[in-house]
Design an enzyme around this catalytic site. Structure first.
Site, PDB file in Angstrom:
ATOM      1  N   SER A 168     -37.014  35.812   5.697  1.00  0.00           N
ATOM      2  CA  SER A 168     -36.568  37.052   6.336  1.00  0.00           C
ATOM      3  C   SER A 168     -36.457  36.846   7.843  1.00  0.00           C
ATOM      4  CB  SER A 168     -37.531  38.194   5.979  1.00  0.00           C
ATOM      5  OG  SER A 168     -37.038  39.422   6.446  1.00  0.00           O
ATOM      6  N   HIS A 172     -33.101  38.102   3.805  1.00  0.00           N
ATOM      7  CA  HIS A 172     -32.930  39.527   4.074  1.00  0.00           C
ATOM      8  C   HIS A 172     -31.937  39.714   5.219  1.00  0.00           C
ATOM      9  CE1 HIS A 172     -37.254  40.103   2.357  1.00  0.00           C
ATOM     10  NE2 HIS A 172     -36.343  40.076   1.406  1.00  0.00           N
ATOM     11  N   ASP A 230     -42.561  40.399   0.379  1.00  0.00           N
ATOM     12  CA  ASP A 230     -41.587  40.029  -0.647  1.00  0.00           C
ATOM     13  C   ASP A 230     -41.740  38.538  -0.944  1.00  0.00           C
ATOM     14  OD1 ASP A 230     -39.509  40.255  -2.444  1.00  0.00           O
ATOM     15  OD2 ASP A 230     -37.923  40.133  -0.939  1.00  0.00           O
TER      16      ASP A 230
END
Length: 346
Positions: free
Chosen positions: A167, A194, A291
């Site tokens: 991310s 992401h 995540d």
């Protein structure tokens, strides 16, 4: 007590400056200490006000966002979050990441409407995360980096796929890591990064240009083959389906709807474990949140391997920390050693 984060808002629209200030002011831990109409004014404001974080529009008169970034990062690096529109500034946003921006938030519209308020929670969360970022860990000028791909070896068959989750700091880290994988890399790679909708295809193309491997944004029913890096498209989960003949195809879906991110690292990792069993290597890298933790548990429960990026090289030590603290990481590895570690288990 949590320290107040001092923010400078840079945007050529007076309405957007006002709205972003209102949104950020909802948090008691954020104070907007100033605004600027263009990059040149922003440089002066940063020098005078010494903000902790800057939110930055890209398309501005006099000096645009990328020009501001390049100049400011030479003067004094600081965390910058792009707040812009993908359709108008996609390539520019990727240039901004190369120039040192750490995150971006997509404006829902270019118009002065209430829709802009939809990004409020995301913006507050990312400003808080940006204030904690280790800028010194952000790989820079990755597009110009001369990489030396590692020498491959014939796969022993211990691992049939590498799945990665990343991310904040991810675009820069992947631009450092993927070009080091050799052209004859013996298995496929799938990545959840992401990113807002509208950026992943452009990012995949840019990564393809600097890598020996083929890098593409995944499409529905793409073959999952050796030497290809599949980037999950923003807005769709990436999973796998094994065909009767043994081949594996990609599947894209908006479901499940209850994930914090779409695409989700957890969804990719769980599918990899279900389709490839114990022959999966999961790699969880820099990023905020958790995540990848649940997905790592799936991979481990099927007998696969999990590597995490070491805290010392993470821009944000969030996702790897969650996996590490859950006892799911087989090895924590600094960014500059991850490709060697991957090659070591093939």
């Amino acid at each position: 007590m949590e320290e107040v984060i001092r923010v400078l808002v840079v945007d050529d629209s007076a309405y957007v400056r006002k709205v972003i200030k209102q949104m950020l002011s909802r948090s008691p831990f954020i104070e907007v200490i100033g605004t600027a109409r263009d990059g040149r004014e922003a440089l002066d404001c940063v020098a005078e006000l010494q903000p902790d974080v800057v939110t930055l529009d890209l398309i501005m008169p006099n000096m645009n966002g990328v020009e501001f970034l390049r100049e400011q990062m030479q003067r004094r690096p600081l965390p910058v979050i792009i707040v812009s529109i993908a359709s108008e500034s996609g390539e520019t946003a990727l240039e901004a990441l190369d120039a040192g921006a750490v995150e971006f938030v997509q404006k829902p519209t270019a118009l002065a409407t209430e829709k802009v308020f939809e990004i409020s929670d995301e913006l507050i969360q990312k400003v808080k995360a940006a204030a904690q970022i280790k800028l010194s860990n952000l790989p820079t000028n990755t597009n110009n980096r001369i990489t030396s791909p590692l020498v491959s070896k014939v796969s022993s068959g211990a691992v049939d796929i590498v799945v990665m989750g990343i991310s904040t700091g991810g675009p820069q880290a992947l631009s450092f890591l993927i070009p080091q994988l050799p052209e004859d890399f013996p298995i496929p790679v799938a990545v959840v990064l992401h990113m807002p909708v509208g950026y992943t295809e452009m990012y995949a193309r840019r990564l393809n240009d600097i890598s020996p491997l083929k890098v593409v944004e995944a499409k529905e029913k793409d073959p999952v083959t050796a030497g290809t890096v599949l980037i999950a498209p923003a807005g769709r989960h990436l999973s796998f389906i094994r065909q009767p003949d043994g081949s594996v195809l990609t599947h894209l879906d908006a479901r499940p709807f209850d994930t914090l991110h779409r695409p989700s690292v957890d969804v990719l990792f769980q599918s990899a474990a279900e389709v490839f069993g114990d022959r999966v290597l999961g790699v969880v890298m820099t990023g905020m949140g958790s995540d990848g933790k649940q997905g790592s548990a799936w991979i481990k429960s099927h007998g696969g391997l999990i590597f995490t990026e070491a805290e010392e090289s993470c821009v944000v030590y969030g996702m790897p920390r969650a996996v590490e603290e859950a006892g799911l990481s087989d090895k924590a590895i600094p960014l500059n050693q991850i490709t060697t570690a991957i090659m070591g288990v093939l």
